[in-house]
Write a protein that holds these residues in place. Structure first.
Motif, PDB file in Angstrom:
ATOM      1  N   TRP A 190     -35.554  16.177  13.090  1.00  0.00           N
ATOM      2  CA  TRP A 190     -34.590  15.667  12.121  1.00  0.00           C
ATOM      3  C   TRP A 190     -33.877  14.479  12.751  1.00  0.00           C
ATOM      4  O   TRP A 190     -33.067  14.637  13.670  1.00  0.00           O
ATOM      5  N   ILE A 191     -34.177  13.276  12.261  1.00  0.00           N
ATOM      6  CA  ILE A 191     -33.660  12.042  12.849  1.00  0.00           C
ATOM      7  C   ILE A 191     -32.691  11.371  11.878  1.00  0.00           C
ATOM      8  O   ILE A 191     -32.911  11.354  10.666  1.00  0.00           O
ATOM      9  N   ASP A 192     -31.637  10.802  12.420  1.00  0.00           N
ATOM     10  CA  ASP A 192     -30.597  10.161  11.613  1.00  0.00           C
ATOM     11  C   ASP A 192     -31.066   8.769  11.180  1.00  0.00           C
ATOM     12  O   ASP A 192     -30.858   7.770  11.861  1.00  0.00           O
ATOM     13  N   GLU A 196     -32.943   9.671   5.356  1.00  0.00           N
ATOM     14  CA  GLU A 196     -32.386  11.016   5.245  1.00  0.00           C
ATOM     15  C   GLU A 196     -31.285  11.067   4.193  1.00  0.00           C
ATOM     16  O   GLU A 196     -31.056  12.089   3.555  1.00  0.00           O
ATOM     17  N   ILE A 205     -26.160  16.801   6.358  1.00  0.00           N
ATOM     18  CA  ILE A 205     -26.658  16.228   7.605  1.00  0.00           C
ATOM     19  C   ILE A 205     -25.802  16.691   8.779  1.00  0.00           C
ATOM     20  O   ILE A 205     -26.320  17.070   9.837  1.00  0.00           O
ATOM     21  N   GLY A 209     -27.241  19.224  11.585  1.00  0.00           N
ATOM     22  CA  GLY A 209     -27.321  18.769  12.963  1.00  0.00           C
ATOM     23  C   GLY A 209     -26.697  19.751  13.936  1.00  0.00           C
ATOM     24  O   GLY A 209     -27.189  19.947  15.054  1.00  0.00           O
ATOM     25  N   ILE A 212     -29.116  22.467  15.211  1.00  0.00           N
ATOM     26  CA  ILE A 212     -30.217  22.101  16.107  1.00  0.00           C
ATOM     27  C   ILE A 212     -29.814  22.465  17.532  1.00  0.00           C
ATOM     28  O   ILE A 212     -28.647  22.294  17.915  1.00  0.00           O
ATOM     29  N   ARG A 216     -27.214  18.111  17.432  1.00  0.00           N
ATOM     30  CA  ARG A 216     -27.073  16.904  16.613  1.00  0.00           C
ATOM     31  C   ARG A 216     -28.435  16.436  16.136  1.00  0.00           C
ATOM     32  O   ARG A 216     -29.472  16.865  16.651  1.00  0.00           O
ATOM     33  N   LEU A 217     -28.416  15.516  15.166  1.00  0.00           N
ATOM     34  CA  LEU A 217     -29.640  14.859  14.759  1.00  0.00           C
ATOM     35  C   LEU A 217     -30.060  13.868  15.853  1.00  0.00           C
ATOM     36  O   LEU A 217     -29.227  13.371  16.620  1.00  0.00           O
ATOM     37  N   ASP A 246     -37.513  16.249  19.135  1.00  0.00           N
ATOM     38  CA  ASP A 246     -36.831  16.964  18.046  1.00  0.00           C
ATOM     39  C   ASP A 246     -35.599  17.746  18.467  1.00  0.00           C
ATOM     40  O   ASP A 246     -35.047  18.506  17.671  1.00  0.00           O
ATOM     41  N   PHE A 249     -35.522  21.356  17.614  1.00  0.00           N
ATOM     42  CA  PHE A 249     -35.515  21.726  16.184  1.00  0.00           C
ATOM     43  C   PHE A 249     -36.615  22.742  15.867  1.00  0.00           C
ATOM     44  O   PHE A 249     -36.367  23.776  15.235  1.00  0.00           O
TER      45      PHE A 249
END
Length: 253
Positions: A190-192, A196, A205, A209, A212, A216-217, A246, A249
């Motif tokens: 999950w990337i910012d 997204e 979000i 995050g 995780i 955080r993302l 990740d 994640f």
């Protein structure tokens, strides 16, 4: 400390105008590469990115093309090789996704997703590899996803495309090794990114995050560093690999 040197290399990055693609283009340029910036419709952002890279002292060429359209991809490679002289690195980053329940998906939505996220990778990789095989080698990196193996509801077309490109990458790595062409995969979690926010609220979000393992993302720049390493000579004995970026994640979920 690893500090890849890409001086004299030319990289083509698809979907490079924003998000992970932009971060990859900037990181490659920061390590000495000249960059071909591909995107489909974000022309202003692509040209702004080119200006930034040129200020870094590197060459930058913008090529707007739909990677799912074979004639457009052929024209992109022809023009890029003419303008830049050669292509040493390909980063397949462009992707498209429709988030909708399986029972509601239309064939057209699936076809469009696969056109970019699957066929686009095939088209670009094949044309790049044909060029690289003549010039004596090169490196191909594919930005996949942890959803290549971890199912995500309402994204079956995207998930399937990512699983397919992972397996194609492994097949290509085996086939292209004699031509000194390395093929590797990066799997972001999950990337910012701007994308997204098309599908998720800021509240979701933030709360997601926090769940995780690393809290955080991820940042696009963190994915970019993995890509740069894989296409550099520091990874000269790595092919057919998958690097997961990740934050843990996929371990927790």
């Amino acid at each position: 400390m690893i500090n890849p040197d890409l001086t004299g290399k030319v990289a083509l990055v698809t979907g490079a105008a924003r998000g992970i693609g932009r971060a990859v283009a900037l990181d490659l340029a920061g390590h000495g590469a000249d960059v071909v910036i591909n995107d489909w419709r974000n022309g202003d952002e692509a040209h702004e990115l080119a200006a930034v890279i040129q200020k870094m002292g590197r060459r930058a060429h913008v090529c707007l093309a739909d990677v799912g359209n074979r004639p457009q991809v052929e024209q992109m490679f022809e023009k890029s090789i003419h303008d830049m002289g050669h292509i040493d690195i390909l980063v397949n980053n462009a992707a498209y996704s429709v988030r909708k329940p399986f029972l509601e998906l239309s064939p057209e939505e699936v076809e469009r997703t696969w056109s970019v996220s699957l066929w686009g990778v095939f088209h670009c990789s094949q044309l790049a590899a044909r060029h690289m095989s003549v010039q004596g080698g090169g490196a191909i990196a594919i930005v996949s996803s942890v959803h290549s193996f971890r199912p995500y509801p309402n994204a079956s077309a995207y998930n399937g495309a990512k699983a397919a490109i992972n397996h194609m990458a492994a097949s290509w790595a085996l086939e292209l090794a004699p031509q000194r062409i390395r093929v590797n995969v990066v799997e972001p979690g999950w990337i910012d990114t701007p994308g997204e926010r098309v599908h998720n609220s800021e509240e979701l979000i933030a709360s997601g995050g926090s769940r995780i393992p690393l809290g955080r993302l991820g940042l696009p720049e963190e994915v970019a560093k993995a890509v740069t390493f894989l296409v550099s000579d520091d990874a000269s004995y790595i092919t057919g690999a998958v690097i997961r970026v990740d934050g843990g994640f996929s371990l927790k979920y």
